[in-house]
Scaffold this motif. Structure first.
Motif, short mmCIF file in Angstrom:
data_model
loop_
_atom_site.label_atom_id
_atom_site.label_comp_id
_atom_site.label_asym_id
_atom_site.label_seq_id
_atom_site.Cartn_x
_atom_site.Cartn_y
_atom_site.Cartn_z
N TRP A 32 8.70 -10.29 20.10
CA TRP A 32 9.46 -10.91 21.19
C TRP A 32 10.94 -10.56 21.09
CZ3 TRP A 32 13.45 -14.22 20.04
CH2 TRP A 32 13.48 -14.75 18.74
N TYR A 33 11.45 -10.44 19.86
CA TYR A 33 12.86 -10.15 19.65
C TYR A 33 13.18 -8.71 20.02
CZ TYR A 33 17.34 -9.86 17.17
OH TYR A 33 18.67 -9.67 16.85
N THR A 34 12.32 -7.79 19.61
CA THR A 34 12.58 -6.39 19.94
C THR A 34 12.39 -6.13 21.44
OG1 THR A 34 10.30 -5.81 19.35
CG2 THR A 34 11.97 -5.56 17.65
N GLU A 35 11.53 -6.91 22.09
CA GLU A 35 11.32 -6.71 23.52
C GLU A 35 12.56 -7.02 24.35
OE1 GLU A 35 7.89 -8.61 25.17
OE2 GLU A 35 6.65 -6.84 24.75
N ARG B 289 19.92 -1.29 20.21
CA ARG B 289 19.13 -0.07 20.40
C ARG B 289 17.72 -0.29 19.86
NH1 ARG B 289 23.59 3.44 17.31
NH2 ARG B 289 23.22 1.63 15.93
N LEU B 290 16.73 -0.11 20.72
CA LEU B 290 15.35 -0.47 20.37
C LEU B 290 14.85 0.27 19.14
CD1 LEU B 290 12.73 -1.94 20.97
CD2 LEU B 290 12.13 -0.10 22.57
N GLU B 291 14.98 1.59 19.11
CA GLU B 291 14.42 2.35 17.99
C GLU B 291 15.07 1.98 16.67
OE1 GLU B 291 14.46 6.52 18.67
OE2 GLU B 291 13.20 6.42 20.48
N GLN C 201 13.76 -1.50 15.58
CA GLN C 201 12.40 -1.43 15.06
C GLN C 201 12.38 -0.81 13.67
OE1 GLN C 201 10.71 0.78 18.37
NE2 GLN C 201 9.72 -1.06 19.20
N GLU C 202 13.20 0.19 13.47
CA GLU C 202 13.29 0.83 12.16
C GLU C 202 13.83 -0.15 11.12
OE1 GLU C 202 16.04 4.27 10.07
OE2 GLU C 202 15.48 4.52 12.18
N ALA C 203 14.83 -0.95 11.50
CA ALA C 203 15.42 -1.92 10.57
C ALA C 203 14.42 -3.01 10.19
CB ALA C 203 16.66 -2.54 11.19
N VAL C 204 13.61 -3.44 11.14
CA VAL C 204 12.59 -4.46 10.86
C VAL C 204 11.65 -3.96 9.76
CG1 VAL C 204 10.56 -5.64 11.79
CG2 VAL C 204 12.68 -5.56 13.12
N VAL C 205 11.20 -2.72 9.88
CA VAL C 205 10.28 -2.15 8.90
C VAL C 205 10.97 -1.98 7.55
CG1 VAL C 205 8.90 -0.13 8.32
CG2 VAL C 205 8.90 -1.01 10.67
N LYS C 206 12.21 -1.47 7.55
CA LYS C 206 12.94 -1.24 6.31
C LYS C 206 13.17 -2.53 5.53
CE LYS C 206 15.42 3.09 7.03
NZ LYS C 206 16.76 3.75 7.11
N HIS C 207 13.30 -3.64 6.24
CA HIS C 207 13.53 -4.93 5.57
C HIS C 207 12.21 -5.61 5.18
CE1 HIS C 207 17.70 -4.47 6.89
NE2 HIS C 207 18.01 -5.47 6.12
N GLY C 208 11.10 -4.91 5.38
CA GLY C 208 9.82 -5.44 4.95
C GLY C 208 9.30 -6.57 5.82
N LEU C 209 9.70 -6.61 7.08
CA LEU C 209 9.29 -7.67 7.99
C LEU C 209 8.10 -7.21 8.84
CD1 LEU C 209 12.85 -8.78 9.14
CD2 LEU C 209 11.45 -9.78 7.31
#
Length: 500
Positions: free
Chosen positions: A453-456, A433-435, A438-446
């Protein structure tokens, strides 16, 4: 010209395609294993001698008597660590033979009248290919310590134990390949150099050129418009920790993919379970909704290897000739491997090892992993599932939880624990699930741009998908009985030490 593939009518348990029959090359001399498999040829009842052939290998031991001499010769292909017994009815032929000498011996393979072996090689002529001074040769006919063999790593493959390990790695790889081929997977080669850290742990090796001359402050990276003042690739690059993110790319086109390739982790652990360079067998599958499905595949693939005849041959090579005991792996082929959630495992650890031993949300220690394997598995491997979100990487699919409790949030994942070793494999459903991703990427400080490319992949034709990875050296340690995985890889590397 490519060999054509022959289409086979699909039947249960049968491959759809079969390649043309493989033919052994006539230009290659036969190995000792091939000669033993063929057995003596053209032995006549009238006692006439069989056809002569040439055995090539290294001398493992020599015994000289007044009227006869014996040598054990191995070329590394024969499963018996002792090698092929060579008989010299003219003992002077064995005069210059020493342990480690490489030889080409002409003679005949015949049935052995003695005990201990069914076949032996009667020598007519000996050609010493490479002499070996017995006074200086580091590998003698005695037991050597592990540390001594590491100090002489360029010779340790000649020892029975390490050569057995190398053959077992070969057999295990072929067995895994066979399972994945049979089940419609495509073998792919993922990048070794990456621009991101798959696990997000930061224990990565950075890739830089050896000479600053390679980098030009005045040149631009082609097609990027960026100035490469300090990075060869235009941005920081690292040795891969896992191929998983890239396997998701390939699985989004090929459905089922797998790879067996090296991975690297720059951690300072000195335990017998960690290496800085190691091999990971990783698989990724599209259209996979259920974590149980992923665990089923992981379990089936490992079970398949344990039943493989070539792997069993490699294991039997370490047993005494008279042994009739079943292989150690037999006990893993009975019942289905148990599955327990992290939450239940934590409760049981607190009951069994003390209330202060662990709290919900803590990592399970190596000692606790082995305790779980003993308690739940009773000798069998155990799947522990649904770990807290905070303990796992960003890409794992978040489970729905009662009242959406963020404190007790878990992800759809598993660790496969085996007795004595602890964690052998790990896997999960991936967040499709895209949203949420994206939320997990931010929460993990990335950096979201780094993982664009990965989220796309989630924006264009995403599917539920999942996969897992098996630590190959841990698998070899578990199956082969080695306590330290540094003896389960040809050239081990760990902090402070790089062999070969």
């Amino acid at each position: 010209m490519h060999r054509s593939l022959r289409y086979l009518r699909p039947t249960a348990g049968r491959r759809l395609f079969s390649s043309s029959k493989c033919v052994r090359s006539d230009t290659l001399p036969k190995t000792i294993r091939q000669l033993l498999a063929e057995g003596p040829r053209d032995v006549q009842e009238d006692g006439s001698k069989p056809d002569e052939t040439v055995v090539r290998g290294w001398v493992k031991s020599v015994r000289r008597q007044k009227k006869i001499a014996f040598a054990q010769v191995s070329d590394g292909t024969d499963l018996d660590a002792r090698g092929l017994q060579v008989v010299f009815e003219r003992p002077e032929l064995a005069e210059n033979l020493n342990i480690g000498t490489s030889v080409a011996i002409t003679g005949s393979l015949v049935k052995s009248p003695g005990s201990g072996q069914s076949l032996e090689f009667q020598a007519r002529d000996v050609n010493i290919v490479g002499a070996c001074d017995p006074e200086e040769y580091p590998i003698q006919k005695k037991s050597h310590t592990t540390e001594y063999l590491r100090e002489n790593a360029h010779f340790r493959a000649r020892t029975s134990d390490i050569s057995r390990m190398l053959r077992l790695r070969h057999a295990a790889k072929r067995a895994f390949d066979d399972y994945y081929e049979l089940n419609g997977f495509i073998n792919v080669h993922a990048p070794i150099i990456t621009l991101n850290d798959c696990e997000g742990g930061g224990d990565v090796f950075r890739v830089l050129p050896d000479s600053q001359k390679t980098l030009s402050t005045s040149e631009e990276v082609p097609n990027s418009g960026e100035n490469s003042s300090s990075d060869f690739f235009g941005s920081p690059a690292y040795l891969t920790v896992s191929s998983q993110l890239h396997l998701e790319v390939f699985a989004s086109a090929l459905s089922r993919v797998y790879t067996l390739q090296p991975a690297f982790r720059a951690e300072g652990s000195q335990t017998n379970r960690h290496l800085s360079e190691f091999w990971m067998l990783e698989a990724e599958m599209a259209f996979m909704k259920d974590l149980d499905q992923v665990m089923d595949v992981a379990e089936a693939s490992i079970r398949h290897t344990l039943q493989d005849s070539r792997l069993r041959d490699a294991l039997y090579a370490n047993l005494p000739r008279s042994s009739t005991d079943p292989l150690p792996v037999e006990k893993y082929l009975g019942n289905k491997w148990p599955r327990v959630t992290y939450t239940q495992a934590v409760e049981d650890i607190r009951s069994g090892l003390g209330a202060n031993s662990i709290q919900w949300g803590n990592s399970i220690s190596a000692e606790q992993e082995r305790w779980i394997a003993r308690q739940y598995g009773r000798g069998l491997p155990v799947f522990v599932t649904d770990y807290p979100t905070s303990l796992k990487p960003f890409y794992m699919r978040r489970n729905s939880s009662p009242n959406d409790d963020p404190i007790r949030s878990t992800v759809a994942c598993f660790d496969l624990l085996v007795p004595e070793i602890g964690e052998l494999a790990g896997g999960s459903l991936r967040e499709e699930r895209l949203e949420q991703l994206q939320e997990a990427v931010v929460k993990h400080g990335l950096d979201p741009d780094q993982y664009k490319w990965y989220t796309e992949l989630r924006r264009f034709g995403t599917t539920p998908h999942g996969g897992f990875g098996v630590g190959f050296e841990r698998y070899i340690s578990w199956v082969g009985g080695w306590e330290n995985i540094r003896e389960c890889i040809p050239a081990p590397r760990w902090k402070g030490r790089s062999i070969l």
